[in-house]
Scaffold this active site. Structure first.
Site, PDB file in Angstrom:
ATOM      1  N   GLY A 138       1.191  -1.448   0.255  1.00 25.25           N
ATOM      2  CA  GLY A 138      -0.027   0.076   0.097  1.00 25.25           C
ATOM      3  C   GLY A 138       0.844   1.343  -0.337  1.00 25.25           C
ATOM      4  N   GLY A 139       0.414   2.031   1.130  1.00 22.11           N
ATOM      5  CA  GLY A 139       1.269   3.559   1.063  1.00 22.11           C
ATOM      6  C   GLY A 139       2.631   2.960   1.372  1.00 22.11           C
ATOM      7  N   GLY A 163      19.493   8.049 -35.143  1.00 21.72           N
ATOM      8  CA  GLY A 163      19.117   9.026 -33.503  1.00 21.72           C
ATOM      9  C   GLY A 163      19.764   8.701 -32.277  1.00 21.72           C
ATOM     10  CB  ALA A 164      21.952   5.946 -30.693  1.00 23.19           C
TER      11      ALA A 164
HETATM   12  C1  HXC Z   1      -2.665  -2.796  10.967  1.00 29.68           C
HETATM   13  C2  HXC Z   1      -1.107  -4.250  10.342  1.00 29.68           C
HETATM   14  C3  HXC Z   1      -1.046  -4.343   8.938  1.00 29.68           C
HETATM   15  C4  HXC Z   1      -2.181  -3.199   8.493  1.00 29.68           C
HETATM   16  C5  HXC Z   1       0.457  -6.368   9.560  1.00 29.68           C
HETATM   17  N1  HXC Z   1      -0.429  -5.489  11.029  1.00 29.68           N
HETATM   18  N2  HXC Z   1      -0.145  -4.563   8.472  1.00 29.68           N
HETATM   19  N3  HXC Z   1      -1.769  -3.830  11.680  1.00 29.68           N
HETATM   20  N4  HXC Z   1      -2.384  -2.074   9.688  1.00 29.68           N
HETATM   21  N5  HXC Z   1      -2.404  -2.503   7.429  1.00 29.68           N
HETATM   22  C6  HXC Z   1      -0.313  -5.818  11.676  1.00 29.68           C
HETATM   23  C7  HXC Z   1      -0.415  -7.610  11.911  1.00 29.68           C
HETATM   24  O1  HXC Z   1      -1.891  -7.540  12.434  1.00 29.68           O
HETATM   25  C8  HXC Z   1       0.672  -8.413  12.869  1.00 29.68           C
HETATM   26  O2  HXC Z   1       0.079  -8.425  14.189  1.00 29.68           O
HETATM   27  C9  HXC Z   1       1.812  -7.829  12.411  1.00 29.68           C
HETATM   28  O3  HXC Z   1       1.423  -6.407  11.817  1.00 29.68           O
HETATM   29  C10 HXC Z   1       2.470  -8.056  11.729  1.00 29.68           C
HETATM   30  O4  HXC Z   1       1.689  -8.946  10.234  1.00 29.68           O
HETATM   31  P1  HXC Z   1       1.895 -10.377   9.997  1.00 29.68           P
HETATM   32  O5  HXC Z   1       0.636 -10.835   9.072  1.00 29.68           O
HETATM   33  O6  HXC Z   1       1.761 -10.971  10.903  1.00 29.68           O
HETATM   34  O7  HXC Z   1       2.815 -10.151   9.209  1.00 29.68           O
HETATM   35  P2  HXC Z   1       3.834 -11.342   7.997  1.00 29.68           P
HETATM   36  O8  HXC Z   1       3.563 -12.274   8.185  1.00 29.68           O
HETATM   37  O9  HXC Z   1       4.990 -11.035   8.111  1.00 29.68           O
HETATM   38  O10 HXC Z   1       2.818  -9.763   6.586  1.00 29.68           O
HETATM   39  C11 HXC Z   1       3.415  -8.807   6.190  1.00 29.68           C
HETATM   40  C12 HXC Z   1       2.440  -8.241   5.371  1.00 29.68           C
HETATM   41  C13 HXC Z   1       1.062  -8.238   6.226  1.00 29.68           C
HETATM   42  C14 HXC Z   1       2.378  -8.271   3.755  1.00 29.68           C
HETATM   43  C15 HXC Z   1       2.426  -6.634   4.948  1.00 29.68           C
HETATM   44  O11 HXC Z   1       0.666  -8.404   7.326  1.00 29.68           O
HETATM   45  C16 HXC Z   1      -0.104  -7.248   5.108  1.00 29.68           C
HETATM   46  O12 HXC Z   1      -0.053  -7.892   3.996  1.00 29.68           O
HETATM   47  N6  HXC Z   1      -0.715  -6.616   5.508  1.00 29.68           N
HETATM   48  C17 HXC Z   1      -1.714  -6.159   5.244  1.00 29.68           C
HETATM   49  C18 HXC Z   1      -1.293  -4.824   4.280  1.00 29.68           C
HETATM   50  C19 HXC Z   1      -2.679  -3.959   2.914  1.00 29.68           C
HETATM   51  O13 HXC Z   1      -2.661  -4.138   2.853  1.00 29.68           O
HETATM   52  N7  HXC Z   1      -2.632  -2.596   4.040  1.00 29.68           N
HETATM   53  C20 HXC Z   1      -3.241  -1.872   3.445  1.00 29.68           C
HETATM   54  C21 HXC Z   1      -2.772  -1.043   2.128  1.00 29.68           C
HETATM   55  S1  HXC Z   1      -3.761  -0.048   1.481  1.00 29.68           S
HETATM   56  P3  HXC Z   1       0.402  -9.143  15.139  1.00 29.68           P
HETATM   57  O14 HXC Z   1       0.229  -8.184  16.598  1.00 29.68           O
HETATM   58  O15 HXC Z   1       0.019 -10.457  15.401  1.00 29.68           O
HETATM   59  O16 HXC Z   1       2.356  -8.955  15.877  1.00 29.68           O
HETATM   60  C22 HXC Z   1      -3.227   1.375   1.971  1.00 29.68           C
HETATM   61  C23 HXC Z   1      -3.765   2.546   1.135  1.00 29.68           C
HETATM   62  C24 HXC Z   1      -2.861   3.662   0.799  1.00 29.68           C
HETATM   63  O17 HXC Z   1      -1.807   1.603   2.114  1.00 29.68           O
HETATM   64  C25 HXC Z   1      -3.122   4.849  -0.594  1.00 29.68           C
HETATM   65  C26 HXC Z   1      -1.729   3.899  -1.400  1.00 29.68           C
HETATM   66  C27 HXC Z   1      -2.157   4.817  -2.736  1.00 29.68           C
END
Ligand code: HXC
Length: 510
Positions: free
Chosen positions: A169-170, A404-405
């Site tokens: 994401g961000g 051109g290069a």
């Molecule tokens: C809150 C989060 C989180 C999130 C991870 N955690 N991502 N908490 N918000 N976005 C927390 C988990 O709950 C977990 O908590 C700890 O962080 C570790 O995460 P895991 O999943 O256990 O780790 P891992 O297996 O290594 O996976 C990492 C990851 C995955 C690939 C980043 O967590 C994931 O896919 N997260 C969501 C990503 C996502 O979709 N984000 C939103 C994007 S939208 P605990 O308590 O168990 O330690 C965005 C909008 C911006 O960003 C705009 C863009 C233009």
């Protein structure tokens, strides 16, 4: 007083622990360092000044009211790298996966604002899962604020992102707007949406590495500029990298003490070009022989290897090198090579880094794959970038400069300041064989005749002198003197002032 001091120390100790021992251990088990350990390695010893250690999130949704961790998932502040000030933020994966809340975003934007105001590089160490899911739009708003600052600082201060864990994401979009992205092999990933979402939406089964690992982003997507074996190596390389960069667009390029004589003659360059014009040689070897102490920091080494870009120094001052690589696809310009080099040239121009260009290019790559892929527009990017650049530009044609290069590769016509050619240079519209076959198509059946035509074209144009007669080449130089000639040219150009006509901004073919 002692009680208060003790309380401060206790609070600090809690904040330093981030998400706690268990999560720190998990971080180490994955081969990753913690945010604070990374900062320690990146900065000069004892130079880190931390801000906002006690900031906590204000979210009460989904039970978040009971889980507040001081620092809120990001460590921010400033320090020095080899004595020069940098601002930085390091995502703490042990705290809510380093995800970004409203307050977490405020910590980052404070650093971005200070870096911009005080004109020093801003470095982000990323290890984070994007927007904090529990916060919803407050987190999205926070990212918007970070993105805006990335854009406003672009071209004013260098912005560097180091991806050191799974990022989504961000936490990939903000790096995407910075100048350079570096990754750590096997432990870092970048994707807009992770493998689980991909499976749900497209039914594709893909691993994190296949979707967004360093191997993908350094070779296929070109999102990442380089990848390193582990956190330590990545951070040490960042220290080396920062030494090449000016602090802002108004600061001079850093000048390091040089123990390499600018007048150094490199006899082996006289024999680096093979007798057979179709035989390659290694352009990186040539660059290594020319730069100070052979120290060349290559950018995007694994992508579009037919062009080489990177930073080196001449007499202690940073220079941006762009060079066709005859070892790969004969050094031809294709879409990827053009995009790669164009972005680099623009970075150098933003930050007043002189450009040195080595040319050995047989032309643009023909074919439907290239044309359908937008070669015209991508090639135009490089032409545009070199033409608009107002920094000192020194060009050396070592061998081929066809079609051109020739124009594109920082030629005199697009404001190359000093353009040299080696005696081995061949400067023409196309190679002798192609030229003869077009001009004398009716004679193609007669092998003897066409051979003669090819030879005639070769004799006339496969040299630097036709261009030199017109002043398109300032001087035909002896290869062994290349370092000396470039050093002198760069010294002569130190006070160069050229301005482009006023405009809000240009409209480079994106
Ligand atoms: C809150 C989060 C989180 C999130 C991870 N955690 N991502 N908490 N918000 N976005 C927390 C988990 O709950 C977990 O908590 C700890 O962080 C570790 O995460 P895991 O999943 O256990 O780790 P891992 O297996 O290594 O996976 C990492 C990851 C995955 C690939 C980043 O967590 C994931 O896919 N997260 C969501 C990503 C996502 O979709 N984000 C939103 C994007 S939208 P605990 O308590 O168990 O330690 C965005 C909008 C911006 O960003 C705009 C863009 C233009």
């Amino acid at each position: 007083m002692q009680d208060i001091l003790n309380e401060l120390e206790e609070r600090r100790a809690v904040a330093r622990l981030g998400g706690g021992e268990r999560r720190i251990e998990a971080q180490h088990k994955r081969g990753k360092l913690t945010a604070r350990e990374r900062i320690e390695l990146l900065l000069d010893e004892g130079s880190f000044e931390e801000f906002d250690m006690f900031v906590e999130h204000r979210c009460s949704e989904f039970g978040m009211g009971e889980t507040k961790i001081p620092g809120d998932g990001v460590v921010t502040g400033w320090g020095t790298v080899n004595g020069r000030t940098v601002y930085l933020f390091a995502k703490d994966f042990t705290v809510f996966g380093g995800s970004l809340s409203e307050t977490h975003a405020k910590k980052i934007t404070k650093i971005q604002d200070m870096a911009l105001q005080n004109r020093a590089p801003c470095i982000g160490l990323f290890d984070a899962g994007g927007a904090r899911i529990q916060e919803g739009v407050a987190a999205l708003g926070g990212y918007g604020e970070v993105f805006l600052r990335n854009v406003l600082a672009s071209g004013v201060i260098p912005q560097i992102s180091v991806i050191m864990g799974p990022c989504a994401g961000g936490d990939v979009y903000s790096p995407a707007m910075t100048d350079f992205i570096f990754m750590v092999k096997d432990t870092s990933y970048m994707f807009v949406t992770g493998p689980d979402v991909v499976k749900t939406v497209t039914n594709e089964t893909v691993s994190a590495e296949e979707l967004g690992g360093a191997s993908v982003h350094t070779t296929k997507s070109s999102i990442a500029d380089n990848a390193y074996d582990n956190d330590v190596e990545a951070l040490l390389q960042m220290r080396r990298f920062i030494d090449f960069l000016p602090s802002s667009n108004l600061a001079p390029v850093p000048e390091l003490p040089s123990f390499d004589d600018g007048e150094r003659v490199v006899a082996s360059l006289d024999t680096i070009i093979p007798a057979n014009p179709n035989q390659p040689y290694d352009m990186k070897e040539l660059i290594g022989k020319v730069v100070d102490e052979g120290d060349f920091f290559e950018i995007q080494a694994a992508f579009a290897r037919n062009i080489v870009i990177g930073f080196g120094r001449m007499e202690g001052r940073t220079v941006g090198f762009t060079a066709n690589q005859p070892m790969v696809l004969a050094g031809v310009l294709d879409s990827d090579a053009s995009r790669k080099a164009a972005r680099f040239v623009r970075f150098c121009d933003c930050f007043s880094i002189p450009l040195v260009t080595f040319v050995d290019v047989p032309g643009f790559l023909p074919g439907t794959a290239q044309e359908y892929g937008g070669l015209i527009k991508h090639g135009a990017k490089l032409l545009f970038a070199f033409a608009e650049a107002t920094v000192p530009k020194v060009t050396v044609i070592t061998r081929k400069a066809y079609g051109g290069a020739y124009d594109v590769m920082s030629s005199k016509h697009i404001r190359g300041d000093v353009n040299y050619a080696w005696p081995s240079a061949e400067i023409a519209v196309m190679g002798p064989k192609g030229a003869a076959e077009i001009l004398y198509r009716s004679e193609l059946a007669d092998a003897g005749k066409i051979e003669q035509r090819i030879k005639d074209y070769e004799d006339r144009f496969a040299n630097p002198f036709v261009a030199a007669e017109r002043g398109y080449i300032d001087e035909v130089i002896v290869p062994r003197n290349t370092r000396r000639r470039i050093s002198r040219a760069l010294n002569m150009l130190r006070n160069k002032r050229t301005e482009n006509p006023w405009k809000k901004h240009d409209n480079i073919p994106l």
